[in-house]
Design a protein around this motif. Structure first.
Motif, PDB file in Angstrom:
ATOM      1  N   PHE A 123       0.851  -1.185   0.000  1.00 54.01           N
ATOM      2  CA  PHE A 123       0.000   0.000   0.000  1.00 54.01           C
ATOM      3  C   PHE A 123       0.889   1.238   0.000  1.00 54.01           C
ATOM      4  O   PHE A 123       1.746   1.406   0.862  1.00 54.01           O
ATOM      5  CB  PHE A 123      -0.943  -0.020   1.198  1.00 54.01           C
ATOM      6  CG  PHE A 123      -1.911  -1.173   1.154  1.00 54.01           C
ATOM      7  CD1 PHE A 123      -3.094  -1.062   0.438  1.00 54.01           C
ATOM      8  CD2 PHE A 123      -1.617  -2.370   1.782  1.00 54.01           C
ATOM      9  CE1 PHE A 123      -3.983  -2.135   0.379  1.00 54.01           C
ATOM     10  CE2 PHE A 123      -2.493  -3.438   1.724  1.00 54.01           C
ATOM     11  CZ  PHE A 123      -3.681  -3.320   1.015  1.00 54.01           C
ATOM     12  N   GLU A 125       1.489   5.444  -0.291  1.00 55.72           N
ATOM     13  CA  GLU A 125       0.979   6.801  -0.074  1.00 55.72           C
ATOM     14  C   GLU A 125       2.135   7.775  -0.240  1.00 55.72           C
ATOM     15  O   GLU A 125       3.257   7.500   0.207  1.00 55.72           O
ATOM     16  CB  GLU A 125       0.378   6.952   1.318  1.00 55.72           C
ATOM     17  CG  GLU A 125      -0.171   8.347   1.596  1.00 55.72           C
ATOM     18  CD  GLU A 125      -0.656   8.527   3.022  1.00 55.72           C
ATOM     19  OE1 GLU A 125      -1.139   9.640   3.328  1.00 55.72           O
ATOM     20  OE2 GLU A 125      -0.533   7.582   3.834  1.00 55.72           O
ATOM     21  N   GLU A 147      -1.447  -1.257  -4.346  1.00 51.69           N
ATOM     22  CA  GLU A 147      -2.520  -0.266  -4.365  1.00 51.69           C
ATOM     23  C   GLU A 147      -2.043   1.019  -3.693  1.00 51.69           C
ATOM     24  O   GLU A 147      -1.126   0.997  -2.880  1.00 51.69           O
ATOM     25  CB  GLU A 147      -3.764  -0.772  -3.620  1.00 51.69           C
ATOM     26  CG  GLU A 147      -4.441  -1.965  -4.244  1.00 51.69           C
ATOM     27  CD  GLU A 147      -5.722  -2.319  -3.497  1.00 51.69           C
ATOM     28  OE1 GLU A 147      -6.280  -1.426  -2.810  1.00 51.69           O
ATOM     29  OE2 GLU A 147      -6.151  -3.484  -3.589  1.00 51.69           O
ATOM     30  N   SER A 149      -3.057   4.004  -1.012  1.00 47.02           N
ATOM     31  CA  SER A 149      -3.900   4.035   0.185  1.00 47.02           C
ATOM     32  C   SER A 149      -3.528   5.232   1.036  1.00 47.02           C
ATOM     33  O   SER A 149      -2.351   5.444   1.340  1.00 47.02           O
ATOM     34  CB  SER A 149      -3.712   2.753   0.998  1.00 47.02           C
ATOM     35  OG  SER A 149      -4.390   2.842   2.236  1.00 47.02           O
ATOM     36  N   LYS A 153      -7.327   4.787   5.437  1.00 49.23           N
ATOM     37  CA  LYS A 153      -7.558   3.399   5.027  1.00 49.23           C
ATOM     38  C   LYS A 153      -6.482   2.482   5.611  1.00 49.23           C
ATOM     39  O   LYS A 153      -6.787   1.391   6.105  1.00 49.23           O
ATOM     40  CB  LYS A 153      -7.563   3.308   3.500  1.00 49.23           C
ATOM     41  CG  LYS A 153      -7.730   1.893   2.954  1.00 49.23           C
ATOM     42  CD  LYS A 153      -7.740   1.906   1.434  1.00 49.23           C
ATOM     43  CE  LYS A 153      -7.844   0.502   0.863  1.00 49.23           C
ATOM     44  NZ  LYS A 153      -7.833   0.522  -0.623  1.00 49.23           N
ATOM     45  N   ARG A 154      -5.245   2.943   5.565  1.00 43.84           N
ATOM     46  CA  ARG A 154      -4.122   2.094   5.975  1.00 43.84           C
ATOM     47  C   ARG A 154      -4.190   1.731   7.457  1.00 43.84           C
ATOM     48  O   ARG A 154      -3.860   0.601   7.838  1.00 43.84           O
ATOM     49  CB  ARG A 154      -2.809   2.806   5.642  1.00 43.84           C
ATOM     50  CG  ARG A 154      -1.554   2.034   5.980  1.00 43.84           C
ATOM     51  CD  ARG A 154      -0.335   2.553   5.211  1.00 43.84           C
ATOM     52  NE  ARG A 154      -0.287   4.002   5.165  1.00 43.84           N
ATOM     53  CZ  ARG A 154       0.249   4.781   6.104  1.00 43.84           C
ATOM     54  NH1 ARG A 154       0.789   4.233   7.179  1.00 43.84           N
ATOM     55  NH2 ARG A 154       0.270   6.104   5.975  1.00 43.84           N
TER      56      ARG A 154
END
Length: 249
Positions: A123, A125, A147, A149, A153-154
């Motif tokens: 994930f 960011e 993805e 994130s 969300k994480r």
């Protein structure tokens, strides 16, 4: 891209190994534990240091959550991209004038356990789209499951992981305490554990539940309570059964 990994623990080791296996050069691993750094260096042929942090385009901080902010202070390269690998910290924890990001692999890591890196979800960011794209492409060289994130969300991904992994493994450890106390071979239970995990590949976890609590079998529940002599085991047993019964009421 010159990459430096900061840390010598499980995550740092596996990231270094994943990069090496995919022909991604790591310029340096940096940390305090020279013994562990030397082991990683010898296995993966990566230079290490405990004193001088090399210049890099990307620094990956793979240390305990409590040390991330302090370690991030060591990075003075303003043009660098710095990412931590924590599931539970915002990127603002990084304390410097560089570009900030998160590079979070969702997996349980132990140095002695071989992993199939292509299956690990990553994930990503970052503060801007260019860095996000760069980290996304880097993770995609390791994993087939990447993805973006944000922190909101994480942090829930990490919370879910604690329930799905850490708590479950703790129950395995408690189960082994019980089997050991009665001189039972814990290997008896490995096929059961394997089938429990395999089943949720095909069924919703709630639909896969079996056992006396979901059946409301008070006789067996009472028998088990009488067998348990360890207060901590009894507390866990009652708490788990209560939670199961509430879910299926």
């Amino acid at each position: 891209m010159k990459i430096v990994i900061i840390g010598s623990g499980n995550v740092a080791y596996h990231l270094a190994k994943a990069f090496t296996q995919n022909n991604i050069e790591v310029s340096q691993i940096f940390g305090r534990n020279e013994v562990e750094l030397n082991k990683i260096s010898e296995e993966l042929n990566i230079p290490y240091s405990t004193k001088e942090l090399a210049d890099a385009d990307l620094y990956l901080i793979s240390v305990s959550d409590s040390a991330v902010e302090q370690v991030s202070d060591l990075i003075k390269t303003e043009k660098a991209l710095v990412a931590h690998t924590s599931g539970s910290l915002p990127i603002e924890t990084l304390n410097g004038d560089y570009r900030k990001a998160s590079f979070y692999p969702l997996q349980t890591f132990s140095k002695t356990k071989i992993l199939e890196y292509s299956k690990i979800p990553f994930f990503i960011e970052a503060e801007n789209q260019i860095d996000e794209k760069s980290l996304f492409e880097l993770a995609s060289l390791i994993s087939d499951n990447v993805e973006t994130s944000d922190y909101e969300k994480r942090k829930y991904i990490h919370l879910t992981a604690v329930f799905a992994c850490n708590f479950v493994n703790h129950l395995f450890a408690r189960a082994k305490e019980i089997s050991d106390s009665q001189h039972l071979d814990f290997n008896y239970f490995i096929p059961l554990i394997d089938e429990t995990v395999e089943k949720i590949h095909h069924l919703e976890p709630k639909s896969a539940q079996t056992g006396p609590a979901v059946r409301g079998d008070e006789r067996i529940l009472k028998l088990h309570e009488e067998l348990i002599t360890n207060d901590e085991h009894l507390k866990i047993y009652n708490t788990m059964n209560e939670s199961i019964q509430k879910m299926y009421q």
